[in-house]
Design a protein around this motif. Structure first.
Motif, mmCIF file in Angstrom:
data_model
loop_
_atom_site.group_PDB
_atom_site.id
_atom_site.type_symbol
_atom_site.label_atom_id
_atom_site.label_comp_id
_atom_site.label_asym_id
_atom_site.label_seq_id
_atom_site.Cartn_x
_atom_site.Cartn_y
_atom_site.Cartn_z
ATOM 1 N N THR A 306 56.306 97.024 27.872
ATOM 2 C CA THR A 306 55.399 96.299 28.772
ATOM 3 C C THR A 306 54.306 95.589 27.982
ATOM 4 O O THR A 306 53.993 94.417 28.234
ATOM 5 N N VAL A 307 53.719 96.309 27.014
ATOM 6 C CA VAL A 307 52.620 95.731 26.231
ATOM 7 C C VAL A 307 53.124 94.525 25.439
ATOM 8 O O VAL A 307 52.501 93.458 25.447
ATOM 9 N N THR A 308 54.264 94.693 24.776
ATOM 10 C CA THR A 308 54.791 93.609 23.935
ATOM 11 C C THR A 308 55.037 92.356 24.770
ATOM 12 O O THR A 308 54.640 91.248 24.411
ATOM 13 N N GLU A 309 55.662 92.560 25.917
ATOM 14 C CA GLU A 309 55.951 91.401 26.755
ATOM 15 C C GLU A 309 54.667 90.741 27.257
ATOM 16 O O GLU A 309 54.545 89.515 27.267
ATOM 17 N N ALA A 310 53.721 91.585 27.645
ATOM 18 C CA ALA A 310 52.464 91.049 28.181
ATOM 19 C C ALA A 310 51.718 90.254 27.112
ATOM 20 O O ALA A 310 51.219 89.154 27.380
ATOM 21 N N VAL A 311 51.647 90.806 25.905
ATOM 22 C CA VAL A 311 50.939 90.105 24.817
ATOM 23 C C VAL A 311 51.654 88.800 24.496
ATOM 24 O O VAL A 311 51.040 87.735 24.422
ATOM 25 N N ASN A 312 52.955 88.894 24.328
ATOM 26 C CA ASN A 312 53.680 87.690 23.921
ATOM 27 C C ASN A 312 53.629 86.604 24.978
ATOM 28 O O ASN A 312 53.561 85.422 24.651
ATOM 29 N N GLU A 313 53.632 86.994 26.237
ATOM 30 C CA GLU A 313 53.536 85.970 27.274
ATOM 31 C C GLU A 313 52.162 85.345 27.345
ATOM 32 O O GLU A 313 52.003 84.135 27.394
ATOM 33 N N ARG A 314 51.163 86.206 27.331
ATOM 34 C CA ARG A 314 49.792 85.706 27.440
ATOM 35 C C ARG A 314 49.445 84.780 26.281
ATOM 36 O O ARG A 314 48.753 83.786 26.439
ATOM 37 N N PHE A 315 49.913 85.137 25.070
ATOM 38 C CA PHE A 315 49.489 84.379 23.891
ATOM 39 C C PHE A 315 50.464 83.280 23.476
ATOM 40 O O PHE A 315 50.154 82.536 22.547
ATOM 41 N N ALA A 316 51.591 83.165 24.156
ATOM 42 C CA ALA A 316 52.550 82.123 23.758
ATOM 43 C C ALA A 316 51.916 80.727 23.698
ATOM 44 O O ALA A 316 52.039 80.039 22.681
ATOM 45 N N PRO A 317 51.186 80.299 24.737
ATOM 46 C CA PRO A 317 50.606 78.952 24.659
ATOM 47 C C PRO A 317 49.546 78.823 23.559
ATOM 48 O O PRO A 317 49.475 77.803 22.876
ATOM 49 N N ILE A 318 48.755 79.872 23.400
ATOM 50 C CA ILE A 318 47.706 79.844 22.373
ATOM 51 C C ILE A 318 48.342 79.769 20.984
ATOM 52 O O ILE A 318 47.921 79.007 20.111
ATOM 53 N N ARG A 319 49.401 80.555 20.790
ATOM 54 C CA ARG A 319 50.071 80.562 19.488
ATOM 55 C C ARG A 319 50.765 79.231 19.216
ATOM 56 O O ARG A 319 50.749 78.739 18.090
ATOM 57 N N ALA A 320 51.340 78.642 20.256
ATOM 58 C CA ALA A 320 52.004 77.346 20.073
ATOM 59 C C ALA A 320 50.972 76.287 19.685
ATOM 60 O O ALA A 320 51.185 75.486 18.781
ATOM 61 N N ARG A 321 49.827 76.331 20.361
ATOM 62 C CA ARG A 321 48.777 75.353 20.063
ATOM 63 C C ARG A 321 48.271 75.542 18.632
ATOM 64 O O ARG A 321 48.029 74.594 17.892
ATOM 65 N N ARG A 322 48.140 76.807 18.255
ATOM 66 C CA ARG A 322 47.647 77.087 16.909
ATOM 67 C C ARG A 322 48.609 76.553 15.852
ATOM 68 O O ARG A 322 48.195 75.954 14.851
ATOM 69 N N ALA A 323 49.906 76.777 16.074
ATOM 70 C CA ALA A 323 50.897 76.331 15.095
ATOM 71 C C ALA A 323 50.868 74.803 14.963
ATOM 72 O O ALA A 323 50.955 74.252 13.866
ATOM 73 N N GLU A 324 50.696 74.142 16.095
ATOM 74 C CA GLU A 324 50.641 72.685 16.059
ATOM 75 C C GLU A 324 49.419 72.199 15.271
ATOM 76 O O GLU A 324 49.514 71.327 14.409
#
Ligand code: TRP
Length: 362
Positions: A306-324
Motif C-alpha cells: 500500500t505504501v509503495t503504491e501510494a508513494v509512487n502514485e503521489r510522486f509520479a508527476p513530481i518525479r516526471a517534472r524533476r527529470a524533465e
C-alpha cells in the motif's frame, strides 16, 4: 490533519504559545496573504526526501499558492558548518533547485536564492554580531545540539555564530514569517532579539528598521526513516523525492516493522509500523487510522505494498517534472541567477537603511 499532532509533543515551555500564535497567523494569512513575506531555507546537503516534502516543502507551496511572498534560501555558507560538502556544493545546490521546482515552487512568484551570492545580506552579520554576547551564543540550545552532533573535531567560529547569520537571512528581507519546526525556535528568538536591539539602539524616533519575525509552526508530521530512526540522508534510511518507483519499492520492502501482524496506527507503541501507515496516509490525503484499519490483519507485506503504491502514485508527476527539468541545467542556473538578483535588490535596500540608521553613510 489533526491526526498528525499525535507525534508532536509540545511540553517545551513557549511552544504552546507559539502554536496558538501560529493559528492566529494562519487566519491573518488567509485574510490578506499579500501582506506577508515568509522566509524558509535549507542547507544544500543533497536531495530532499519525503520527510522534507511533507515536513516543509508542501507547506511552502501551500503558502505560495495562497499569495504569500516566499523567499526560499539555499544556505550554502551555513552548510560549511556541519559537513565537508564543499567539493559537491554546486551539485547539491542544483539538486535543491530541482526539488523545489518539481515540488511546485514557482520562480515567478517565489525567490530562490543562495545567501553566498548576496553581499549586503552577509554584511548585516557585522552590526548584528555587535548586538549579541558570546555567552548568549554559547547558551543557544540548537547550537549546543549541533555542536554535540557535529562530526568536526573543533567548533568553528562560523558554527558558533550561525544563529546570527541566520538572523541576517531572515532580517535582510524583513520576513515577518518563518515557517519552522519546533527545533528552530531558539534561532528565531535570536533573530527577534537582534531586530529588537537594533531598533532600540539605532531607531531613534523614526520607524523601526526591522519587524520582529514570527515563527509559523507547522503541525509537521514526524516521518521516520525505513529503519525506524529519524529520516535523514546521512543514515541511508530516506526515500528521496527523486527516487525511482523501483528504488522506492526496494526501500519500503526493506523497512523495519514489528512482530504484531495486525496493522494499527499507534505512533507511541508502534513507531515503525505507524510511520509507514502515516506515509501512505499523507500520500493518499487520508486519515492514518482508516488506512491502518483497511489493512488490518493482512500484515506488513500488504502495508508495504500500500505504501509503495501510494508513494509512487503521489510522486509520479513530481518525479516526471524533476527529470524533465534536470535535462535543462541552463534553466536551473537561470532560476538561481534571477532569484539572486531579486534578493540582492532587497538586501541592498535594507543595508542602505541600516547604514543610514547607524549614521554610516559616507
Ligand atoms: N538552519 C536551517 C537548517 O538547518 C537552514 C536555514 C539557514 C534557515 N538560514 C535560515 C532556516 C533562516 C530558516 C531561516 O536547515
Amino acid at each position: 490533519m489533526s491526526t498528525t499532532l499525535d507525534t508532536t509533543p509540545s511540553d517545551d515551555l513557549g511552544v504552546p504559545a507559539a502554536r496558538r500564535r501560529s493559528a492566529e497567523l494562519e487566519r491573518s494569512i488567509r485574510e490578506r496573504p499579500g501582506r506577508f513575506r515568509a522566509l524558509t531555507g535549507d542547507r544544500p546537503t543533497g536531495r530532499l526526501h519525503l520527510g522534507h516534502y511533507f515536513g516543509t516543502l508542501h507547506n511552502r507551496v501551500r503558502l505560495q499558492n495562497l499569495g504569500v511572498d516566499m523567499m526560499v534560501l539555499i544556505a550554502d555558507y551555513q552548510v560549511l558548518t556541519d559537513r565537508d560538502v564543499a567539493d559537491r556544493l554546486t551539485d547539491h545546490v542544483e539538486d535543491l533547485v530541482l526539488d523545489y521546482l518539481a515540488a511546485g515552487i514557482d520562480p515567478d512568484r517565489a525567490t530562490i536564492f543562495t545567501h553566498s551570492a548576496i553581499p549586503a545580506l552577509n554584511q548585516l552579520l557585522l552590526p548584528f554580531l555587535s548586538l549579541v554576547s558570546v555567552a548568549e551564543l554559547g547558551r543557544n540550545p540548537t547550537v549546543k545540539d549541533e555542536i554535540a552532533h557535529s562530526r568536526q573535531s573543533a567548533v568553528s567560529g562560523l558554527m558558533f555564530t550561525y544563529p546570527v547569520h541566520q538572523a541576517a537571512d531572515i532580517l535582510f528581507c524583513k520576513a515577518g514569517l518563518v515557517p519552522v519546526g519546533q527545533d528552530q525556535l531558539p534561532h528565531l528568538e535570536v533573530a527577534r532579539i537582534i531586530a529588537r536591539r537594533f531598533n532600540n539602539r539605532y531607531g531613534g524616533t523614526s520607524a523601526p528598521v526591522f519587524p520582529e519575525p514570527e515563527a509559523l509552526l507547522s503541525a509537521a508530521p514526524l516521518l521516520l526513516g525505513t529503519d525506524g530512526a529519524k529520516m535523514s540522508k546521512s543514515r541511508g534510511n530516506a526515500v528521496d523525492l527523486a527516487a525511482t518507483a523501483d528504488e522506492t519499492a526496494r526501500l519500503i520492502r526493506g523497512a523495519k516493522t514489528d512482530a504484531d501482524r495486525h496493522i494499527t496506527y499507534d505512533p507511541v507503541a508502534r513507531p515503525e509500523v505507524s510511520s509507514l501507515v502515516l506515509l501512505a496516509a499523507l500520500c493518499l490525503d487520508r486519515d492514518p487510522h482508516e488506512v491502518a484499519g483497511e489493512i488490518g490483519g493482512r500484515g506488513a507485506a500488504a502495508l508495504k505494498a500500500t505504501v509503495t503504491e501510494a508513494v509512487n502514485e503521489r510522486f509520479a508527476p513530481i518525479r516526471a517534472r524533476r527529470a524533465e527539468l534536470a535535462g535543462d541545467r541552463a534553466h536551473v542556473r537561470r532560476v538561481l541567477r534571477d532569484g539572486n538578483e531579486r534578493a540582492t535588490v532587497i538586501a541592498d535596500a535594507t543595508l542602505g537603511e541600516v547604514r543610514a540608521a547607524m549614521n554610516s553613510l559616507y
